[in-house]
Structure formats: C-alpha cells, structure tokens
Design an enzyme around this catalytic site. Structure first.
Site, mmCIF file in Angstrom:
data_model
loop_
_atom_site.group_PDB
_atom_site.id
_atom_site.type_symbol
_atom_site.label_atom_id
_atom_site.label_comp_id
_atom_site.label_asym_id
_atom_site.label_seq_id
_atom_site.Cartn_x
_atom_site.Cartn_y
_atom_site.Cartn_z
ATOM 1 N N ASP A 46 43.679 45.634 39.785
ATOM 2 C CA ASP A 46 44.149 46.766 38.983
ATOM 3 C C ASP A 46 43.699 46.599 37.535
ATOM 4 O OD1 ASP A 46 46.234 49.135 38.813
ATOM 5 O OD2 ASP A 46 46.568 47.867 37.060
ATOM 6 N N TYR A 51 42.246 48.724 29.006
ATOM 7 C CA TYR A 51 42.370 47.264 28.986
ATOM 8 C C TYR A 51 41.107 46.615 28.384
ATOM 9 C CZ TYR A 51 46.179 48.029 32.409
ATOM 10 O OH TYR A 51 47.307 48.458 33.074
ATOM 11 N N LYS A 76 42.027 53.393 35.557
ATOM 12 C CA LYS A 76 42.866 54.487 35.058
ATOM 13 C C LYS A 76 42.189 55.212 33.906
ATOM 14 C CE LYS A 76 46.658 51.276 35.913
ATOM 15 N NZ LYS A 76 46.176 49.954 35.446
ATOM 16 N N HIS A 112 46.687 57.602 33.366
ATOM 17 C CA HIS A 112 47.451 56.429 32.908
ATOM 18 C C HIS A 112 48.873 56.777 32.449
ATOM 19 C CE1 HIS A 112 46.544 52.117 31.371
ATOM 20 N NE2 HIS A 112 47.816 52.228 31.622
HETATM 21 P P1 NAD Z 1 53.833 40.817 35.135
HETATM 22 O O1 NAD Z 1 55.199 41.270 35.417
HETATM 23 O O2 NAD Z 1 52.827 40.763 36.217
HETATM 24 O O3 NAD Z 1 53.958 39.409 34.402
HETATM 25 C C1 NAD Z 1 52.821 38.691 34.036
HETATM 26 C C2 NAD Z 1 53.239 37.464 33.233
HETATM 27 O O4 NAD Z 1 54.209 36.723 33.950
HETATM 28 C C3 NAD Z 1 52.067 36.508 33.017
HETATM 29 O O5 NAD Z 1 51.370 36.836 31.846
HETATM 30 C C4 NAD Z 1 52.764 35.160 32.921
HETATM 31 O O6 NAD Z 1 53.248 34.969 31.618
HETATM 32 C C5 NAD Z 1 53.943 35.343 33.852
HETATM 33 N N1 NAD Z 1 53.708 34.830 35.221
HETATM 34 C C6 NAD Z 1 52.819 35.281 36.138
HETATM 35 N N2 NAD Z 1 52.928 34.592 37.287
HETATM 36 C C7 NAD Z 1 53.912 33.686 37.093
HETATM 37 C C8 NAD Z 1 54.493 32.696 37.923
HETATM 38 N N3 NAD Z 1 54.065 32.503 39.173
HETATM 39 N N4 NAD Z 1 55.483 31.938 37.391
HETATM 40 C C9 NAD Z 1 55.927 32.124 36.127
HETATM 41 N N5 NAD Z 1 55.421 33.059 35.308
HETATM 42 C C10 NAD Z 1 54.424 33.835 35.786
HETATM 43 O O7 NAD Z 1 53.336 41.737 33.898
HETATM 44 P P2 NAD Z 1 52.143 42.687 33.539
HETATM 45 O O8 NAD Z 1 50.858 41.982 33.341
HETATM 46 O O9 NAD Z 1 52.666 43.543 32.436
HETATM 47 O O10 NAD Z 1 52.017 43.676 34.808
HETATM 48 C C11 NAD Z 1 51.154 43.426 35.895
HETATM 49 C C12 NAD Z 1 50.028 44.445 35.921
HETATM 50 O O11 NAD Z 1 50.554 45.780 35.950
HETATM 51 C C13 NAD Z 1 49.151 44.461 34.653
HETATM 52 O O12 NAD Z 1 48.271 43.368 34.603
HETATM 53 C C14 NAD Z 1 48.474 45.797 34.808
HETATM 54 O O13 NAD Z 1 47.431 45.707 35.758
HETATM 55 C C15 NAD Z 1 49.621 46.653 35.333
HETATM 56 N N6 NAD Z 1 50.302 47.413 34.240
HETATM 57 C C16 NAD Z 1 50.186 48.761 34.231
HETATM 58 C C17 NAD Z 1 50.818 49.517 33.257
HETATM 59 C C18 NAD Z 1 50.684 51.002 33.285
HETATM 60 O O14 NAD Z 1 51.058 51.660 32.293
HETATM 61 N N7 NAD Z 1 50.192 51.579 34.345
HETATM 62 C C19 NAD Z 1 51.577 48.894 32.258
HETATM 63 C C20 NAD Z 1 51.695 47.491 32.287
HETATM 64 C C21 NAD Z 1 51.063 46.766 33.292
#
Ligand code: NAD
Length: 282
Positions: A46, A51, A76, A112
């Site tokens: 994704d 990004y 997106k 988005h």
């Molecule tokens: P997430 O909830 O996936 O959390 C990621 C963070 O959690 C990492 O940076 C790390 O610090 C921690 N983490 C990851 N794996 C872990 C583990 N096994 N143990 C402990 N800590 C851990 O947050 P995110 O990146 O905001 O969301 C995931 C994806 O969603 C994004 O990368 C993106 O692709 C998507 N996203 C989309 C939108 C949108 O507006 N459509 C907004 C935000 C994110």
C-alpha cells in the site's frame, strides 16, 4: 510461501487480507523495505502519490522477481488543494503514479481523502469509473470516506467503491462505518492498524492477551482486525517486525479476548490518531 488469505472485492478481484504499508518510508528506503516484505511473504503493498515513495516501491517490486500477477499494488490519488481535479488532472496523476511504480496497471486505486468542503469527489469518481473500465486499475475505491460521502457516491454513480481505507484500530473501531460497508458490499481496510505502534501496544488489556497466547501485542491487534473481517496494512521498516506482523495466521483470539479489545474504544472511549475527514483539507 504465501499463506495470506484473500477477500473477494465486489468486482471479483481478490485482495490479500494483510499487506504492507509504506507511509513515512523515505523513497530511498522503500526499495529495501518492500523487498524485505516480499521476501517474507507479503504480496500486497500500500503506497500513495503523497508518500513520495512510489519510485522506491516500484524498484522493490521489480527487484523481487515475484510475478506481477501474484502482486497486489495499491496507490492513491493525492487530490490535494490548490488544483482543480478535473478529468485530465486525475488521469495525469494516475499516469504519473503508474510511471513511478513502473507498472502498466495497479490492483487498487483510491481517492485519498473525500475533502467534502471541495465538493469534487463525485466528479473525481467519474474519472475513476473510466480508469476501472480501462483495466489500468483492477479495482477502484476510496479512503477516509464517511457514511454520508459513501451515500453521495451511491446516489450519483452505479460503481460501488471496492474498498474504503479508513483509520481503524481497537482505540477507534469504526463500528458504524463497518456496518455501512457490510450493507453496501465495500471491503473495510484499516489504516494505522497498530495505532501507529504507540499507546495501544502498551495497554495491559493488549499485553495481557499477548502473554496468554505467547504472541506480541502487535500480533494480537492484527488478529483482532482479521477476526473482525478487516483488511490490514501494518507498516514497519524493521525486518524482524515485518516478519512478525505477517505471522498471525497460526493462532486465534477467543470471544473473551475479542470482547476485551472491543471495549478499548467502545462508545465515548473511541479516539482518532489521525485527522478527521470532515475537516481535513491540507
Ligand atoms: P501502523 O499502525 O501500521 O503502525 C506502524 C508503526 O508501529 C511502525 O512505524 C512501528 O513504530 C510500529 N510497529 C510496527 N510493527 C510493530 C511490531 N511488530 N511491534 C511493535 N511495534 C511495531 O501505522 P501506519 O504506518 O500509520 O499505518 C499503516 C499503513 O496504513 C501506512 O503505512 C499506509 O500505507 C496506510 N495509511 C493510510 C492512510 C490514509 O489516509 N489512507 C493514513 C495513514 C496510514
């Protein structure tokens, strides 16, 4: 190798229920992160124009040697302000994303944000209908759309979004939107599924269930999503966590675990981490 179950989207396309998100991964690091994820067994990635890492993501996809038909790539449209998102602008942005990714099609293309104050998402959706008909996106959908926004699309278009990608985790469980999606045949995809790895993973309710199953807090939260029926796209750049987040198909939460996690964001306890789509327009 690829043990991730799929969900069938409303146009028949199969989407892996667990993928790899690359928000905040710098372009220069995206190639390695995506390659690590694909090597671990992820097949869904994704990304998004905003990004700034479609180029690195594309390099990681190409270098992996994984056949294109095995991959599920989402990007997106950054329908940001300071521009009129007419048909040409949307098609140009889509072409630009494909070019950076080095692909001739994506599996899923999303609007988005709804930016309801701009009143242009229905006209953008018209161009998405065209993109879907061309086959250059196997499926099209939306992100951060509210029930009222989905209702507006339903009134003005025969094409139902395949997916709505929304902020969703135990602290913000989005019960109303999940019910709307179920009614309309829209798959629920959870962004920030781990609550961005902050408070959520330290809560005693979560760490207690993790200890009970001999699993990590992140794995417990991902299981909660999967058992609710959500598609998840956790992000990490740490190889061991990338693998850990995929290793969630060998255990199950029981009804008491699910209820304890459901209680974390129920009613007035629900709280967002990210912006509110009703007002977000930056
Ligand atoms: P997430 O909830 O996936 O959390 C990621 C963070 O959690 C990492 O940076 C790390 O610090 C921690 N983490 C990851 N794996 C872990 C583990 N096994 N143990 C402990 N800590 C851990 O947050 P995110 O990146 O905001 O969301 C995931 C994806 O969603 C994004 O990368 C993106 O692709 C998507 N996203 C989309 C939108 C949108 O507006 N459509 C907004 C935000 C994110």
């Amino acid at each position: 190798m690829n043990q991730v179950p799929t969900v069938q989207l409303n146009n028949g396309t199969l989407m892996p229920r667990l993928g790899f998100g690359v928000w905040q991964v710098p372009d220069a690091e995206a190639e390695r992160a995506v390659a690590t994820a694909l090597e671990a067994g992820y097949r869904s990635i994704d990304t998004a124009a905003v990004y700034g890492n479609e180029g690195g993501t594309g390099k990681g996809l190409a270098a992996s040697g994984v056949a294109r038909e095995e991959l599920f790539v989402t990007t997106k449209l950054w329908n940001g302000p300071k521009q009129t998102w007419d048909r040409d602008a949307v098609l140009r942005a889509f072409d630009d994303s494909l070019g950076k990714l080095g692909l001739d099609h994506v599996d899923l293309y999303l609007i988005h944000w709804p930016r309801p104050m701009r009143e242009d998402f229905v006209s953008i959706w018209r161009t998405f209908e065209e993109i879907a008909a061309s086959g250059r996106a196997k499926a099209v959908g939306v992100s951060n759309f509210r029930p009222a926004d989905l209702e507006r699309i339903a009134r003005e278009s025969a094409l139902v979004p395949a997916v709505n990608q929304i902020e969703l985790h135990p602290l913000f469980p989005q019960a109303e939107l999940r019910a709307v999606h179920a009614e309309r045949g829209i798959a629920t995809e959870a962004w920030s599924p781990l609550g961005q790895g902050k408070e959520l993973l330290t809560l005693p309710a979560v760490t207690g269930i993790a200890a009970k199953h001999g699993r990590s807090a992140a794995q417990v939260v991902l299981r909660w999503h999967l058992q609710l029926g959500n598609v998840v796209i956790p992000k990490s750049v740490t190889p061991s966590r990338i693998r850990e987040n995929l290793d969630v198909f060998g255990f199950e939460l029981d009804a008491a675990d699910m209820a304890a996690l459901d209680a974390l964001g129920a009613g007035a306890a629900a709280r967002r981490i990210g912006p509110d789509p009703a007002v977000f327009d930056v």
